[in-house]
Write an enzyme that holds these catalytic residues in place. Structure first.
Site, PDB file in Angstrom:
ATOM      1  CE  LYS A  81       9.761 -15.862  -1.972  1.00  0.00           C
ATOM      2  NZ  LYS A  81       9.298 -15.499  -0.621  1.00  0.00           N
ATOM      3  CG  PHE A  94      12.898  -8.694   5.746  1.00  0.00           C
ATOM      4  CD1 PHE A  94      13.457  -8.247   6.929  1.00  0.00           C
ATOM      5  CD2 PHE A  94      12.675 -10.054   5.594  1.00  0.00           C
ATOM      6  CE1 PHE A  94      13.794  -9.124   7.940  1.00  0.00           C
ATOM      7  CE2 PHE A  94      12.994 -10.941   6.605  1.00  0.00           C
ATOM      8  CZ  PHE A  94      13.554 -10.475   7.784  1.00  0.00           C
ATOM      9  CD  GLN A  95      16.154 -12.557   5.865  1.00  0.00           C
ATOM     10  OE1 GLN A  95      15.742 -13.312   4.996  1.00  0.00           O
ATOM     11  NE2 GLN A  95      16.588 -12.981   7.043  1.00  0.00           N
ATOM     12  CD  GLU A 111      23.202 -18.365   6.826  1.00  0.00           C
ATOM     13  OE1 GLU A 111      23.974 -18.052   7.762  1.00  0.00           O
ATOM     14  OE2 GLU A 111      21.979 -18.201   6.879  1.00  0.00           O
ATOM     15  CG  MET A 114      50.127 -18.427  15.170  1.00  0.00           C
ATOM     16  SD  MET A 114      51.681 -19.354  15.200  1.00  0.00           S
ATOM     17  CE  MET A 114      51.400 -20.570  13.924  1.00  0.00           C
TER      18      MET A 114
END
Lengths: 584, 191
Positions: free
Chosen positions: A162, A112-113, A50, A481
């Site tokens: 949703k 959930f999630q 993502e 670096m």
């Protein structure tokens, strides 16, 4: 006409002029993906993680000047996206990010999630919304794009439960956006502009210091007019690269921690410093009390909170860089109508001579080697091969600084790098977004082996979506670096920096369906770059370089810009540094 | 004249959109920069779509300037006014539960009277006093009651309004609150 919330989201995107979204589906946004199945006029690019969707949207936005859009699901997807949102926040990049959310009746139930998406993104977005009622979808999406793209641009996050996506609603599409609490100021104060013009007309040692604001405001032409009319030497920040051609005689290249000697010296000795769309970042100023100590500072910025945040300024001008520069050019032309006093003319002549001397005596330089590839040489050859006409993206680290130092930038909106946040792994996904926004154009991601590894899975996206991004890995088998800092500041106590040998980048590229090339000798660099550019597929060019090479000049953290070192310090200098709190 | 670099208390009035999450945006802004909010009170204005916050923040001129600019940068913030150097009225309300033994009941009541505090609850062993005023007055009252034994103390945080005829909020018609008498189901109610 009523339609499902998911469909309304897509309709709104289309009305907003969006043609491309980067995303990754999941439970909470399935209604949108279902609506996308037979929705025409929107291209969706499926990323592999993502954060990459967010960075790709950034690349799209930075090179096209339009708002980038990404779409991911709830919970872990939203938290993965956070890095990209903060990255866009720090660099003022306009993106709108949509995330899914559990149905409204489950919010707060540890479903959930589920994550508190808007709570998490609140400090790393310009603004965010949770849509609780479907009739707000249109107005919120309209406002989201408005907020992202106006004023000081930035990321806006819209969280979509949703049930709001599933239920049917009337599409509400306001003809225009009016927000009583948000009215950015675009026109600079005429009195302040006049004061700035007067200061500049009398300046003996003026310098322009320009940042990403010039690029966001599309003000390069106006900037050039100002610089040329008044013959003001100009230095660019990491974010501002491309706003002014590097090969222009007035260009002082980049300033700051790894900026040029001449830019830092010019700023330090200037008597009038004009900051345009820049924010006096700590990597630019070094120790603030020693930054431009003799200068009266004019600061042009659209964000009032940038003004006098780090450095006290004398002439603040809040406004859009382009509009202010237009007015400033007019006002200065008025001031310059009269011949400047001989003392000023003489001062300016000496200033130009002084700068020319610095430029001649202390250019960017490195030791050539016939045996091992020098990373700076790779960037120089990329610059030569493309003539400054390619889109350049970088990861974060040494390679990023070498790209900024040695690539001859010509045009605005052709350079993408993670300036503020310094997000490793930024390169490949952003390059992907740049390529999607600019089909048929050459996009080169100059990356490091450490940085590239953080998002190398996106080679799969490049391959499947037909995005022929060229990646050049400046491979020094470690976190260069960090190694440089451990070498110079931490007495060569190297710790946790080695990335030896694996993966084999050529075989990794091939595993993803891309083309892999490798270079180990200086003589192979140019042919390999040519081959890479002429290959129509995504390419990974692994260039094994000298791992001991350091980025110079370097202003050690906490030091003043005049403390910059031009070569590896002697033991004596280092011991002295170890005794002080601030470094050197 | 105070030195601009000396930290001091500022009273800042902030008009915000009356939406969920705004409080957290404002609080988050301060916590993200390590600024401390000494008190905060929030309430609806005449226009129910706008809330007004009164913040008391300690800081030098630099911190306060940044804080007000950052507040203004929040999309839901409509107006930010630093009332500190303007003529304004500040008030705070405090509720104090204080021990009331027979030996000091009279003194508590006398003290309350001097401060125009009201007794809002009485038991054989305690009083609850209600007092309003500026910070100095309330501190003085609390100090006088402390020897009697303060069991519990609640303060509202400061609210402030500028003096003079100028209005800080755009004048909006007050929406008429529905009255009980408007409810047809209520019959014979003396309103």
């Amino acid at each position: 006409m009523k339609m499902a919330g998911a469909r309304i989201v897509l309709e709104c995107l289309k009305r907003q002029g969006v043609d491309l979204i980067f995303g990754l589906p999941g439970g909470a946004v399935l209604p949108i993906y279902d609506a996308l199945y037979d929705f025409e006029g929107l291209r969706h690019i499926l990323v592999r993680q993502e954060a990459a969707a967010g960075h790709a949207a950034e690349g799209y936005a930075r090179t096209s000047g339009r708002v980038g859009v990404c779409l991911v699901t709830s919970g872990p997807a939203a938290t993965n996206l956070v890095t990209a949102l903060q990255d866009a926040m720090m660099d003022s990049i306009p993106i709108v990010a949509f995330t899914g959310q559990v149905p409204t009746h489950l919010i707060g139930n540890d479903a959930f999630q589920e994550a508190d998406n808007v709570g998490i993104t609140r400090p790393c977005t310009k603004h965010n919304f949770l849509v609780k009622d479907g009739k707000d979808l249109g107005p919120i999406i309209r406002e989201a794009f408005h907020i992202a793209s106006t004023g000081r641009p930035g990321p806006v996050h819209v969280d979509l439960p949703k049930d709001v996506l599933v239920k049917e609603w009337d599409l509400v599409w306001p003809a225009q956006v009016h927000m009583r609490s948000y009215n950015p100021n675009y026109d600079g104060h005429p009195g302040q502009i006049k004061r700035a013009a007067k200061l500049l007309a009398r300046a003996k040692k003026p310098v322009l210091y320009v940042g990403g604001g010039v690029i966001s405001a599309d003000a390069s032409a106006e900037l050039r007019e100002l610089a040329e009319m008044a013959q003001i030497p100009l230095t660019q920040t990491l974010m501002g690269l491309g706003s002014f051609p590097m090969e222009h005689p007035l260009s002082l290249d980049m300033l700051g921690m790894h900026g040029s000697y001449y830019a830092n010296m010019a700023v330090h000795h200037s008597d009038v410093l004009v900051a345009v769309g820049a924010r006096f970042d700590d990597r630019v100023t070094g120790r603030v009390d020693a930054f431009a100590p003799h200068a009266e500072i004019i600061h042009i910025d659209i964000d009032p909170s940038s003004i006098s945040k780090n450095i006290k300024v004398d002439v603040p001008i809040v406004g859009d860089c382009r509009r202010v520069l237009v007015k400033l050019v007019e006002a200065l032309r008025e001031e310059l109508r009269e011949e400047p006093a001989p003392a000023i003319r003489e001062g300016r002549r000496q200033w130009a001579a002084q700068i020319a001397e610095w430029k001649r005596d202390f250019p960017f330089r490195y030791e050539w080697s016939d045996d091992v590839v020098k990373p700076q040489h790779v960037v120089q050859e990329i610059s030569n091969a493309t003539g400054g006409e390619a889109f350049i993206v970088t990861g974060v680290g040494q390679h990023q600084m070498w790209a900024a130092q040695y690539y001859k930038f010509k045009h605005p909106r052709m350079w993408c790098t993670s300036g503020g946040l310094g997000t490793m792994g930024y390169g490949l996904p952003t390059a992907m977004g740049v390529q999607a926004a600019n089909p048929g154009k050459l996009v080169i991601n100059i990356d490091g082996d450490g940085s590239f590894q953080m998002n190398s899975q996106e080679l799969a996206t490049c391959f499947t979506e037909g995005l022929p991004v060229k990646t050049v890995i400046i491979n020094n088998s470690g976190h260069g670096m960090v190694r440089q800092w451990q070498r110079i500041i931490y007495k060569e106590r190297y710790c946790a920096i080695d990335l030896p040998g694996v993966p084999d980048w050529v075989r990794l590229a091939e595993a993803y369906g891309c083309v892999g090339l490798r270079v180990t000798k200086p003589s192979e660099v140019v042919p390999a770059i040519e081959k890479m550019i002429s290959t129509p597929a995504p390419v990974v060019l692994d260039v094994c370089v000298d791992k001991d090479e350091c980025v110079f000049p370097m202003v050690p953290a906490g030091g003043a810009n005049t403390d910059m070192i031009l070569e590896p310090p002697t033991r004596e200098v280092r011991d002295k540094a170890a005794k002080s709190q601030t470094g050197f | 004249m105070q030195n601009g670099n000396e930290p001091r208390k500022h009273t800042i009035a902030v008009l915000v959109e009356n939406k969920f999450g705004v409080l957290s945006r404002v609080a988050g802004l301060f916590s993200a920069r390590g600024y401390n909010i000494e008190s905060m009170s929030v309430g609806e204005t005449l226009d129910p779509s706008i809330s007004r916050m009164t913040l008391v923040v300690r800081g030098d001129e630099f911190v306060i300037e940044q804080a007000t600019k950052q507040l203004h940068k929040l999309i839901d913030v409509i107006k930010v006014t630093d009332l500190t150097d303007e003529s304004h009225v500040e008030r705070e309300l405090v509720l104090i539960r204080v021990n009331a033994e027979p030996s000091n009941r009279a003194e508590i009541l006398r003290t309350a009277d001097i401060f125009r505090a009201r007794v809002v609850d009485v038991t054989p062993v305690s009083f609850v006093l209600e007092a309003t005023g500026d910070e100095g007055k309330l501190e003085a009252l609390i100090e006088l009651l402390r020897p009697m034994g303060i069991q519990e103390l609640v303060r509202t945080g400061k609210v402030a309004i500028a003096r003079g005829p100028k209005t800080r909020v755009r004048r909006v018609e007050a929406p008429r609150k529905p009255r009980v008498a408007d409810d047809p189901r209520v019959v014979g109610f003396a309103d």
